[in-house]
Scaffold this active site. Sequence first.
Site, PDB file in Angstrom:
ATOM      1  N   CYS B  56      -3.409   7.189  31.216  1.00 30.44           N
ATOM      2  CA  CYS B  56      -2.594   7.826  32.237  1.00 30.44           C
ATOM      3  C   CYS B  56      -3.353   7.861  33.547  1.00 30.44           C
ATOM      4  O   CYS B  56      -4.551   7.611  33.600  1.00 30.44           O
ATOM      5  CB  CYS B  56      -2.217   9.238  31.824  1.00 30.44           C
ATOM      6  SG  CYS B  56      -3.656  10.296  31.714  1.00 30.44           S
ATOM      7  N   CYS B  59      -6.477  10.005  34.070  1.00 29.18           N
ATOM      8  CA  CYS B  59      -7.755   9.542  33.534  1.00 29.18           C
ATOM      9  C   CYS B  59      -8.675   9.054  34.641  1.00 29.18           C
ATOM     10  O   CYS B  59      -9.898   9.177  34.562  1.00 29.18           O
ATOM     11  CB  CYS B  59      -7.531   8.386  32.564  1.00 29.18           C
ATOM     12  SG  CYS B  59      -6.495   8.800  31.173  1.00 29.18           S
ATOM     13  N   ASP B 465      -4.284 -13.973   5.616  1.00 35.56           N
ATOM     14  CA  ASP B 465      -5.473 -13.661   4.853  1.00 35.56           C
ATOM     15  C   ASP B 465      -5.216 -12.281   4.250  1.00 35.56           C
ATOM     16  O   ASP B 465      -4.372 -11.547   4.741  1.00 35.56           O
ATOM     17  CB  ASP B 465      -6.676 -13.633   5.807  1.00 35.56           C
ATOM     18  CG  ASP B 465      -7.905 -13.068   5.155  1.00 35.56           C
ATOM     19  OD1 ASP B 465      -8.212 -13.501   4.047  1.00 35.56           O
ATOM     20  OD2 ASP B 465      -8.536 -12.197   5.765  1.00 35.56           O
ATOM     21  N   ASP B 647      -8.840 -12.505   9.661  1.00 36.01           N
ATOM     22  CA  ASP B 647      -9.841 -11.730  10.401  1.00 36.01           C
ATOM     23  C   ASP B 647     -11.276 -12.073  10.033  1.00 36.01           C
ATOM     24  O   ASP B 647     -12.180 -11.798  10.797  1.00 36.01           O
ATOM     25  CB  ASP B 647      -9.622 -10.226  10.181  1.00 36.01           C
ATOM     26  CG  ASP B 647     -10.147  -9.779   8.840  1.00 36.01           C
ATOM     27  OD1 ASP B 647      -9.928 -10.517   7.868  1.00 36.01           O
ATOM     28  OD2 ASP B 647     -10.777  -8.720   8.774  1.00 36.01           O
ATOM     29  N   ASP B 651     -12.239 -17.123   7.819  1.00 34.52           N
ATOM     30  CA  ASP B 651     -10.926 -17.555   8.308  1.00 34.52           C
ATOM     31  C   ASP B 651     -11.015 -18.361   9.593  1.00 34.52           C
ATOM     32  O   ASP B 651     -10.056 -19.015   9.987  1.00 34.52           O
ATOM     33  CB  ASP B 651     -10.022 -16.350   8.560  1.00 34.52           C
ATOM     34  CG  ASP B 651      -9.696 -15.602   7.296  1.00 34.52           C
ATOM     35  OD1 ASP B 651      -9.409 -16.277   6.300  1.00 34.52           O
ATOM     36  OD2 ASP B 651      -9.740 -14.365   7.305  1.00 34.52           O
TER      37      ASP B 651
END
Lengths: 61, 763
Positions: B56, B59, B465, B647, B651
């Site tokens: 926001c 911040c 995966d 991941d 892979d």
Amino acid sequence: MNVLIYLLPMALGLGLLGLLAFTWSLRSGQYEDMEGAAVRVLSDDDLDRRVERNMKDMAPR
Amino acid sequence: MSVDASVARLPSLAPTSVRSGGEPARVEAVQDFSLFVRENESGQAEMAFAIEGIDCAACIDEIEDAVEALPGIAQARLNYTSHRLTVAWKKDASAEPGAILRALAGAGYKAYPFEADRAEEMDRTTARHLLRCLGVAGFAMMNIMLLSVSVWSGNVTDITPETRDLFHWLSALIALPAAAYAGQPFFQSAIRALKARSLNMDVPITLGVMLALGVSVFETLNHAEHAYFDSAVMLLFFLLTGRYLDHAMRRRTRAEASNLAALKATSASRLAPDGSLVTVPAAAITPGDMVLVRAGERVPVDGVVVSGTASVDESLITGETLPRALAAGAPIHAGSLVHDGVLHVRTTAAGEDTFIEEIERLLDKAATARGSYVRLADRAARLYAPMVHATALLSLVGWLVAGASVHQAVLIAVAVLIITCPCALALAVPAVQVVAAGTLMRAGVLLNSGDVFERLALVDTVAFDKTGTLTVPEMMLDNARSVDPDLIDIAARLAAGSTHPLARAIAVARPGAVPPEELSEIAGAGVEGELHGIPVRLGSPDFCGCMDLAEAAAAPDASLVAVRAGERRAVLVIRQSLRPDARAVIDQLRRWGKDVIILSGDRPAAVARVAGELGVEDWRGHAMPADKIAVLEQFGAQGRRVLMVGDGVNDAPSLAAASVSISPITAADITRAHADAVFLGERLAPVAAMIAVSARARALMQQNLIIAVVYNLIAVPLAIGGYVTPLVAALAMSGSSVIVTLNALRARSCRVSTADSREAPSP
């Protein structure tokens, strides 16, 4: 048609001024953070100590 | 000095601030971030941080105020678009990045030291140059249009030839230098293409602009009624807009990618020869350095274990979910998670070199195997450029044969070149990409490559995966419902005092659990303590006397932890559970007619369970990286286009080999680098969202290309017929560009979610 003698330079001068303003804004980094500029305008605690910095960084005068 | 000696001296030497509360055994080492500090233009020390958790506008102030309240800070400036904070220290102050990280953590934000890479710096320069060209072209376009409109209206009323010549000369005065400057990106690219003896879109553009300007000067010299200065500059303006959008999108994805890299960048505990321990960014480690890895930490480098024993979870590397025991002399890979024990590792490869040889070899192979996809825009360009030139040439010859003067024929040929210049074509694809990328970013997907939409839209098979992709990467307590809640409370309190990853899985089941005061950890067995006067234990089933229960609960893909309080006891089953919406997403994919398969490196028994739960019939277990590629190649040979979602390090080659690839944010570095897109969060929904948005984006791109073609079908005959005056050219060009842009904006309204609407919105 004599009116052109000052009308034309004036039109071109204004256009050139716009171009200069754009290059200045580009150089001072105003396109680096478009979303930030949009929300920073809402924060109001910049009235005291940040005035100086904001004038330098973002607010076009 | 021997390693053992340095271990013995460690506690006394480590420059220390023992954290109050929590585990007294953990010592925070000195942090060294000097690698990231650089000097800015005014000579101040400066450092950049990537910040997580900005959502926001408030911040901005919170973050900047928190940092500027520290002593010695000259300025802190947050970039809200890229989520990066730049901090400059006063000249006389010493740079202390650690203090800033702590201040931001205090304000509730995670910050990561960040170093802009060279590619990103170059991107920034290019973007500025494009924007400046765009500004110049825009200025020139507006001012020339001012003069042109006067001429056009004068031509039908009472402008004198002298005034018209004056206006044309003024236009030339603006247009020639402006085109010379703003046209650079196209001229350079056209020259490069010609040097390589090929044609790209920029060749007809360059030719068109040059001829338009040349003919206009010639016409002006001959006091003609029409000049095409406005068309030439307007052309440049629209083309530059398309080019800038294209570039801005690629730049933004790259910025996101390097933010991710910073967020994921690990720190390493380097053991200096004198035995002192310094925390440095993993990038600062060089081969040969000694690194200390403790229980619960991920190994930051590839290396060889020099001393210590530990059980290590290598699921990020091999997909295997059960931990493996390591002792001195064993090789260890970056990304492995140490369950218990302490390891001293000698680095063999660090930073971007952390590769596993086998994976590297396969990656090279995969990159060459990947079918080369020709982007829509490129395909259009390949057809377009020769056609434009041929049409212009034919109309020149045609008019000469028909008996027109050379002057007239050349004018018409130039008009054809101008009107066919691909304004709308240049905007058709980038405009959609920018809008669709924004839509995806809101859905939690970050793109690594720009043409991913086109490839993703054609996918007919989705390969997942298992470990870390269909399942969440963290371990979770799986049988909480069938165990006495009171025992889980006790287990969670005991677990809160341990650093073992399995213990953490139990601790998160009861957030806020307080460890008992009396707690001792028995290496390789578990923890032991006293609660309400009853002796309690948490650890291996053997340690808690639960072997009988453990045998009943044994499952191939689960780790068992036993808990005992007095005579009451239970076995807790801990496994990587499925992502909450995995079933919904896979059903959705099937409804869209995609084949779903599972390719996992884990044991078949573990894969079978997940496949059964998801209703996936086609699955392979125990698939080595080479096997996965073989499967993908087989699909490729059948003409199928595969989306690979994975991941693990294992892979990475198959991600590179698949026609499109996605990985979750938790993936290994090398895997994320080879994925076309990365999705955030615990849900699988972004994968479905990507496919939906891509299908929509591709449809819009095609619509846009058709609009561009239709425009040409109308405009080109007019141009060949000799009816295109500068006014008509201006209207046609801007009209088609605006239509294409407006059409692209429709990608914004794409309905993204599948499962999201039913679930609570994420914060």
